[in-house]
Design an enzyme around this catalytic site. Structure first.
Site, short mmCIF file in Angstrom:
data_model
loop_
_atom_site.label_atom_id
_atom_site.label_comp_id
_atom_site.label_asym_id
_atom_site.label_seq_id
_atom_site.Cartn_x
_atom_site.Cartn_y
_atom_site.Cartn_z
CG HIS A 61 36.46 -0.14 37.03
ND1 HIS A 61 36.64 0.99 37.79
CD2 HIS A 61 36.90 -1.18 37.79
CE1 HIS A 61 37.14 0.66 38.97
NE2 HIS A 61 37.32 -0.65 38.99
CB CYS A 105 39.21 3.47 38.29
SG CYS A 105 38.36 3.80 36.72
#
Length: 512
Positions: A444, A114
């Site tokens: 994230h 990510c």
């Protein structure tokens, strides 16, 4: 079903049509409209001197075969058939679907990637980069060529794109991104800022743009006689002027130096509430070094100011720091407000600030004038045919063209020739990367970009439509892409473990 043929007369022309009395008069009027070109809302249909209304019943008229209906109303030009055959969505290829739907695609997460996906989406909002990459030689299989192929592939599909080749080359160039987790359960999470630096640095072989005419996108080539800087030097890189003075020896001559910068750091302390104050803190530092005049270590003050602003200015929120007690990077959760409109004047050298002052002052005045005109347009009532609003829109376009011409004359000549440099020193936020979690080794990353920086607006869009579109953003959560409101972006300023602004990309305000 009872059908009979009747005559419909409009002016001197008569048409033979089938009347289905089991359907409403409205259905018949639609058939008549399609034949005569008279819109239903402007049509008066009569039988034996009596008006056939939309809610009438055929029982009232008892029509018979060969009877004549009279049509009153002016006809409009019948629509012309399309120049190209109509293609339905289910019959389109992936490339045609991508063009028709105009929704950007996401990137597949290939195991804690990510950090890379969000960074790629951020850089995608630089249209000049897309143009430069498109001109990069196809036979090149380096990181720059792989980046070109990623963006080309994303523009030709509606499915999430897998940047496998790019990731493989990224790990080859910098093995850090191939590190495994401590448990050996897969690839480890990496820092998006370090990924951004690696990608931008790798673009140092991407040819720049010729300074023939400002605004043109003409790529460098072997036939050019004038030296042209690389793309990153033009559009993504600034210049910092530094002055070093000795606190312990005031008579020691100061030293001056310059260095290229890819970004501005925003240091975050317990007193940092706004992005500008964090950046200023990073520009003025105390350092200890050996003094040639004293023959011993001394304290110096290093003062840095920006002497060149790029078209695209990157700000790095320094939220991670190394904690020795836990042996890993920890995250600073503090809320730090960032602006959508950023004035970099406080960060500049006196010389650059002076060169930008005339155009900045006029831009601020124009903004106030446009706000007043917008208020007037919103209060103006439109006519039934929309001509009033259309006329107001045309007036606004002409006014803005005159303003742009005026601003163009205020551009500093030296900055005008410096392709890729900001000529205003005023910026607007167009993209950012956020981090969710408590440490750099976990959590994230998500990318965010203003819609008009990814999907260009239609050339027919009105001024008000263009300004409204700036309030729409895209959220790139790996393969999931969704539109969000501008208000959501304002909430990404920190204060907890939720998504927090980490890398911000600002674009110099345009002269339009």
């Amino acid at each position: 079903m009872t059908s009979l043929f009747v005559t419909v007369k409009h002016g001197p022309t008569a048409h033979s049509l089938s009347l289905d009395t089991s359907q409403s008069p409205m259905a018949f009027k639609l058939l008549v409209s399609g034949t005569t070109g008279v819109p239903v809302e402007r049509m008066k249909l009569m039988l034996r001197g009596k008006v056939v209304k939309d809610d009438s019943s055929w029982d009232e008229f008892k029509p018979k075969a060969d009877q004549t209906f009279m049509v009153l109303g002016s006809a409009t030009e019948l629509p012309k058939p399309p120049d190209q055959p109509v293609v339905f969505l289910e019959d389109m290829s992936d490339h045609q679907l991508a063009d028709a739907l105009r929704m950007p695609v996401g990137l597949v997460n290939m195991g804690n990637t990510c950090y890379m996906n969000s960074t790629l989406q951020l850089l995608r909002s630089v249209p000049e980069l897309q143009t430069a990459l498109a001109a990069y030689p196809n036979q090149q299989l380096d990181l720059t060529g792989a980046l070109r192929d990623v963006y080309a592939g994303m523009g030709q599909t509606t499915d999430p794109f897998s940047p496998f080749v790019f990731l493989t080359l990224l790990r080859q160039v910098n093995p850090q991104f191939a590190e495994m987790t401590r448990t050996g359960g897969g690839y480890a999470q990496q820092d998006a800022d370090e990924c951004w630096q690696q990608i931008v640095t790798s673009l140092n072989n991407l040819p720049g743009i010729h300074p023939a005419h400002r605004g043109d996108v003409e790529m460098d080539d072997a036939g050019s006689s004038a030296p042209v800087r690389h793309f990153t030097e033009q559009f993504l890189m600034g210049e910092m002027s530094k002055t070093l003075t000795c606190d312990d020896a005031p008579d020691e001559p100061p030293t001056h130096s310059k260095e290229r910068i890819f970004k501005l750091d925003c240091n975050i302390s317990i007193n940092t509430n706004f992005m500008m104050s964090g950046i200023l803190d990073s520009l003025d530092q105390k350092i200890t070094k050996n003094s040639s005049s004293l023959g011993q270590e001394a304290t110096y003050t290093e003062k840095s100011r920006v002497s060149r602003l790029p078209e695209y200015l990157t700000v790095h929120m320094v939220r991670f720091y190394w904690r020795r007690d836990i042996s890993k990077k920890a995250k600073i959760m503090r809320k730090v407000k960032f602006p959508f409109d950023f004035d970099a004047s406080e960060l500049l050298t006196p010389d650059l600030a002076k060169r930008l002052q005339p155009i900045q002052g006029r831009i601020r005045e124009i903004k106030k004038e446009r706000d007043e005109r917008r208020k007037v347009r919103r209060k103006t009532k439109d006519s039934a045919d929309g001509s009033v609003k259309k006329e107001e829109g045309e007036k606004e376009k002409l006014a803005r063209q005159e303003e742009a011409a005026e601003l163009e004359k205020l551009v500093d000549p030296g900055l005008r020739e410096d392709v890729g440099a900001s000529v205003t020193g005023l910026y607007e936020l167009i993209a950012l990367v956020t981090h969710k979690g408590a440490s750099a080794d976990s959590g994230h990353y998500i990318g965010w970009a203003r819609k008009d920086s990814i999907t260009p607006l239609s050339v027919t869009a009105s001024i008000d439509e263009q300004e409204t579109a700036r309030d729409v953003w895209y959220k790139f959560d790996d393969d999931k892409v969704s539109p969000v409101d501008k208000d959501k972006i304002a909430l990404l300023d920190g204060g907890g473990e939720d998504s927090t602004a980490y890398i911000l990309l600002y674009r110099s305000k345009r002269l339009d």
